[in-house]
Design an enzyme around this catalytic site. Structure first.
Site, mmCIF file in Angstrom:
data_model
loop_
_atom_site.group_PDB
_atom_site.id
_atom_site.type_symbol
_atom_site.label_atom_id
_atom_site.label_comp_id
_atom_site.label_asym_id
_atom_site.label_seq_id
_atom_site.Cartn_x
_atom_site.Cartn_y
_atom_site.Cartn_z
ATOM 1 N N LYS A 268 0.878 -1.178 0.000
ATOM 2 C CA LYS A 268 0.000 0.000 0.000
ATOM 3 C C LYS A 268 0.912 1.224 0.000
ATOM 4 O O LYS A 268 1.535 1.549 1.009
ATOM 5 C CB LYS A 268 -0.934 0.022 1.208
ATOM 6 C CG LYS A 268 -1.901 1.199 1.149
ATOM 7 C CD LYS A 268 -2.843 1.239 2.322
ATOM 8 C CE LYS A 268 -3.991 2.224 2.101
ATOM 9 N NZ LYS A 268 -3.588 3.576 1.727
ATOM 10 N N ARG A 273 -3.678 8.747 -5.621
ATOM 11 C CA ARG A 273 -4.139 7.875 -6.696
ATOM 12 C C ARG A 273 -4.209 8.626 -8.027
ATOM 13 O O ARG A 273 -4.608 9.788 -8.055
ATOM 14 C CB ARG A 273 -5.522 7.371 -6.324
ATOM 15 C CG ARG A 273 -6.064 6.284 -7.196
ATOM 16 C CD ARG A 273 -7.280 5.706 -6.505
ATOM 17 N NE ARG A 273 -7.856 4.624 -7.241
ATOM 18 C CZ ARG A 273 -8.485 3.593 -6.665
ATOM 19 N NH1 ARG A 273 -8.591 3.526 -5.355
ATOM 20 N NH2 ARG A 273 -9.010 2.637 -7.395
ATOM 21 N N GLU A 317 -0.716 4.426 -7.945
ATOM 22 C CA GLU A 317 -0.471 5.379 -6.872
ATOM 23 C C GLU A 317 0.767 6.185 -7.241
ATOM 24 O O GLU A 317 1.799 5.607 -7.601
ATOM 25 C CB GLU A 317 -0.257 4.605 -5.560
ATOM 26 C CG GLU A 317 -0.262 5.457 -4.330
ATOM 27 C CD GLU A 317 -1.676 5.836 -3.843
ATOM 28 O OE1 GLU A 317 -2.668 5.588 -4.550
ATOM 29 O OE2 GLU A 317 -1.743 6.409 -2.743
ATOM 30 N N PHE A 357 -1.484 -0.388 -10.319
ATOM 31 C CA PHE A 357 -2.050 -1.574 -9.660
ATOM 32 C C PHE A 357 -3.331 -2.084 -10.313
ATOM 33 O O PHE A 357 -3.860 -3.098 -9.911
ATOM 34 C CB PHE A 357 -2.260 -1.334 -8.165
ATOM 35 C CG PHE A 357 -3.077 -0.113 -7.819
ATOM 36 C CD1 PHE A 357 -4.444 -0.085 -8.031
ATOM 37 C CD2 PHE A 357 -2.460 1.008 -7.265
ATOM 38 C CE1 PHE A 357 -5.185 1.034 -7.707
ATOM 39 C CE2 PHE A 357 -3.200 2.137 -6.939
ATOM 40 C CZ PHE A 357 -4.576 2.154 -7.157
ATOM 41 N N LYS A 454 -7.661 -2.748 3.019
ATOM 42 C CA LYS A 454 -6.368 -2.139 3.354
ATOM 43 C C LYS A 454 -6.041 -2.531 4.787
ATOM 44 O O LYS A 454 -6.946 -2.661 5.621
ATOM 45 C CB LYS A 454 -6.422 -0.627 3.186
ATOM 46 C CG LYS A 454 -7.597 0.020 3.871
ATOM 47 C CD LYS A 454 -7.712 1.487 3.537
ATOM 48 C CE LYS A 454 -9.019 2.025 4.079
ATOM 49 N NZ LYS A 454 -9.235 3.430 3.938
HETATM 50 P P1 AMP Z 1 -7.452 4.879 1.637
HETATM 51 O O1 AMP Z 1 -7.101 6.134 0.897
HETATM 52 O O2 AMP Z 1 -6.896 4.830 3.028
HETATM 53 O O3 AMP Z 1 -8.933 4.561 1.545
HETATM 54 O O4 AMP Z 1 -6.745 3.637 0.928
HETATM 55 C C1 AMP Z 1 -7.035 3.250 -0.369
HETATM 56 C C2 AMP Z 1 -6.093 3.942 -1.328
HETATM 57 O O5 AMP Z 1 -4.799 3.393 -1.236
HETATM 58 C C3 AMP Z 1 -6.447 3.756 -2.776
HETATM 59 O O6 AMP Z 1 -7.465 4.629 -3.159
HETATM 60 C C4 AMP Z 1 -5.130 4.064 -3.467
HETATM 61 O O7 AMP Z 1 -5.014 5.449 -3.698
HETATM 62 C C5 AMP Z 1 -4.086 3.708 -2.412
HETATM 63 N N1 AMP Z 1 -3.217 2.575 -2.782
HETATM 64 C C6 AMP Z 1 -1.885 2.522 -2.530
HETATM 65 N N2 AMP Z 1 -1.357 1.385 -2.973
HETATM 66 C C7 AMP Z 1 -2.368 0.671 -3.547
HETATM 67 C C8 AMP Z 1 -2.442 -0.608 -4.197
HETATM 68 N N3 AMP Z 1 -1.383 -1.392 -4.329
HETATM 69 N N4 AMP Z 1 -3.663 -1.000 -4.647
HETATM 70 C C9 AMP Z 1 -4.763 -0.222 -4.506
HETATM 71 N N5 AMP Z 1 -4.740 0.982 -3.912
HETATM 72 C C10 AMP Z 1 -3.557 1.437 -3.429
#
Ligand code: AMP
Length: 627
Positions: A268, A273, A317, A357, A454
């Site tokens: 992650k 994004r 990302e 990704f 996540k």
């Molecule tokens: P959050 O912003 O905490 O809801 O976490 C989800 C976000 O993590 C996604 O919207 C992406 O922007 C980010 N992200 C980072 N690495 C990845 C990955 N390998 N796959 C999908 N999302 C990722």
């Protein structure tokens, strides 16, 4: 169609808090337009009913532009007040009425009927006229633009009756407060055109344009479902960004393995994004909020052009990195994304990398492919795999590359120990945690899904939206120094259970009780009732306060004593010591010692955390305490 007829229907929509009744009234609106279309057909004259439906869908959710365009009218409260002054409504009376009713729309409606000389000029407004004037407003630029805008608004106001004035004022602020949202409009389409709602939802997620769907549906000559299924205009289109698929929180790696079988773990990345569209040499890059950021990141655009695939939509990302390849603070990425000038200088100062990704389109749609297949496609065009592994001596094996366009590192396993090692490795190289994905899952645009989780080591920071700003004291006296923050409700039905959109009674009381529940007219696919969860002032620098104060003044909806209500547009990422059970707020929880970590300009109300997330974090926190 007369604007008055539309206003009469939306008044009925505003009055009821019942979702089904709101839907029925919208069906009534569609029926009216369809009847007009039939009349035109019988008299052999052209019909613009479909275009009018497109307009009314947008207006009903408080928009002038399509959702994917990510463009707002941008008329502030102060300018609107000036326009009302220009048609003879005094500022003093307006503020007194706003205090009394809590709503600008209702206030000007009441005042309008008191001003006789204005009503003398009335001619009947049509929906097209209103819409065209609003579009015109957005295009006014340059010298004396304020004056021109005021004139355009006042021309509308002098032609409007009292009810129309209520909705004009709200439309101009792009906040209708009638409790309509995308989901309700899709229900109305589903009823009237007899198309299953899930099909409409899928189409919405890829078109991101509710008006377009309405327009297309009403343009068919019967056979709605058949025509809808084969309508190319409602498919995924290059350069029309789609709503991203969003992840949920999982309490542990084990839980996710039990649920998913053999998941795909990925790093992650702690970045922002991006959604990249490519058609030959044409490239556009959109932020998570679907803003076009192509010009601010030219080095990424150049690299995308080199990808050996003609038509492509991929997601990844974007991470800022230091000279050792380690991630730099998130704010640095936003400095790049928001940059309009001196881009070259910035490009050499802050280096970016993109970790792809997902793939949404590759010379044809990929959203119905499994993640397994999508990943294979992605690996093929980038010609790399980026698999994480551990050799027999326990040494981690990961391919290292310095490429600007990279692939997320992955591990496919049902071995919790191995997954834990991967997680530890991700943290050791400075990333946030892991994503855990179901390999069989399709890409469900626009949804927060249970097929992508996540997992992070710490309690997640919360993304919350600012609902009010409170004037500062002492050193902060020139700014808004403290902010009321809220999370989102979970489901559509909640609006009915809780008792409707933010209304007059509630705002009328806000002077006394800033902790009362704020629930707003939903404007996105998911419901967006808001629940206050605390107040935050710490973590903000003077520069932040200056910027926030400017922004708050642009989006304020009502001035109360010592504080203002704002449109829910500013997203804070906040840390906190813990989530406490608390009677103070309707939600039943409060954040202990919240602190602003980032102002998330890349996020909007659809992206903030929900009541369900708060409950989940509260449970995880309790579990950890008991261990
Ligand atoms: P959050 O912003 O905490 O809801 O976490 C989800 C976000 O993590 C996604 O919207 C992406 O922007 C980010 N992200 C980072 N690495 C990845 C990955 N390998 N796959 C999908 N999302 C990722």
């Amino acid at each position: 169609m007369l604007y008055k007829d539309y206003c009469e229907i939306i008044e009925k929509i505003e009055k009821t808090t019942k979702r089904l009744e709101k839907t029925d009234y919208f069906v009534e609106l569609i029926k009216k337009l369809d009847e007009e279309k039939e009349k035109s057909r019988l008299s052999n004259s052209p019909s613009n009913s479909a275009e009018i439906l497109a307009i009314l869908c947008k207006l009903s959710i408080g928009r002038v532009f399509a959702e994917y365009e990510n463009k707002e009218l941008g008329i502030g409260y102060n300018l609107l007040v000036e326009a009302f002054k220009s048609v003879g409504i005094s500022e003093k009376d307006m503020y007194a009425k706003i205090k009394e009713t809590g709503d600008l729309g209702h206030s000007v409606e009441l005042l309008k009927s008191e001003i006789k000389q204005v009503t003398l000029f009335q001619t009947k407004l049509t929906v097209e006229e209103v819409y065209n004037s609003l579009k015109k407003l957005s295009a006014i630029e340059g010298a004396s633009s304020q004056k021109k805008k005021i004139r355009t608004i006042s021309n509308l106001l002098i032609s409007a009756n009292a009810l129309e004035t209520r909705y004009l004022a709200r439309l101009i602020l792009e906040d209708m407060r009638i409790g309509m949202n995308i989901s309700t409009i899709l229900s109305a389409f589903s009823i009237y055109f007899e198309i299953p709602k899930p099909d409409l939802e899928k189409t919405y997620a890829v078109t991101n344009d509710i008006g377009k769907i309405g327009e297309r549906l009403l343009s068919y000559d019967g056979n709605y479902y058949e025509n809808f299924k084969k309508d190319k205009e409602l498919h995924l289109n290059l350069f029309r960004p789609i709503k991203p698929m969003l992840a949920q929180l999982t309490p542990s790696i084990n839980d996710a393995i039990i649920e998913m079988g053999v998941p795909q773990f990925e790093t992650k990345y702690d970045g922002a994004r991006v959604q990249i569209h490519k058609d030959g040499e044409d490239v556009k890059i959109y932020s998570r909020r679907l803003e076009d950021i192509t010009n601010s990141i030219p080095e990424i655009v150049d690299e995308v052009k080199k990808i050996d695939c003609n038509q492509l939509i991929v997601e990844g990302e974007c991470v800022a990195i230091d000279e050792n390849g380690k991630p730099r603070p998130f704010q640095d990425i936003l400095r790049r994304f928001r940059r309009k000038y001196d881009i070259e200088k910035m490009t050499s100062e802050i280096k970016l990398r993109v970790f792809l990704f997902d793939v949404i389109y590759m010379n044809g749609e990929s959203i119905s492919d499994s993640l397994h297949l999508r990943r294979e496609k992605l690996e093929k065009i980038l010609n790399k795999k980026n698999n994480f592994d551990i050799d027999e001596n326990g040494q981690v094996i990961v391919p290292q590359t310095d490429d600007v366009i990279n692939l997320s590192t992955k591990l496919v396993t049902d071995d919790a120990k191995k997954a834990q090692k991967f997680f530890d490795w991700c943290l050791s190289i400075g990333h946030e945690g892991v994503m855990i994905k179901n390999q069989d899952a399709l890409y469900t645009a626009g949804s927060r899904v249970k097929t992508m989780y996540k997992f992070k080591p710490t309690l997640d920071n919360l993304d919350v939206v600012v609902t009010r700003a409170i004037f500062g004291r002492g050193k902060r006296k020139d700014w808004y120094g403290s902010y009321e923050i809220a999370v989102r409700g979970n489901g559509v039905n909640e609006i009915n259970e809780i008792g409707g959109i933010r209304g007059i009674e509630e705002i009328g009381e806000l002077g006394e009780s800033s902790s009362s529940l704020s629930s707003f007219a939903a404007s996105d696919l998911e419901n967006s009732n808001l629940y206050v969860i605390g107040h935050v002032g710490s973590g903000l620098t003077e520069e932040n306060l200056e910027e926030l104060t400017r922004k708050v003044n642009e989006i304020k909806e009502a001035d109360l004593d010592g504080e203002v209500i704002v449109e829910p547009k500013i997203v804070f990422e906040v840390s906190y010591e813990e989530i406490q059970a608390s009677e103070k707020y309707e939600i039943g929880y409060a954040l202990r010692f919240p602190r602003v970590i980032n102002i998330r300009y890349d996020k909007g109300i659809d992206d903030i955390n929900t009541v369900e997330d708060v409950k989940r974090i509260y449970a995880i926190q309790k579990n950890r305490k008991n261990k």
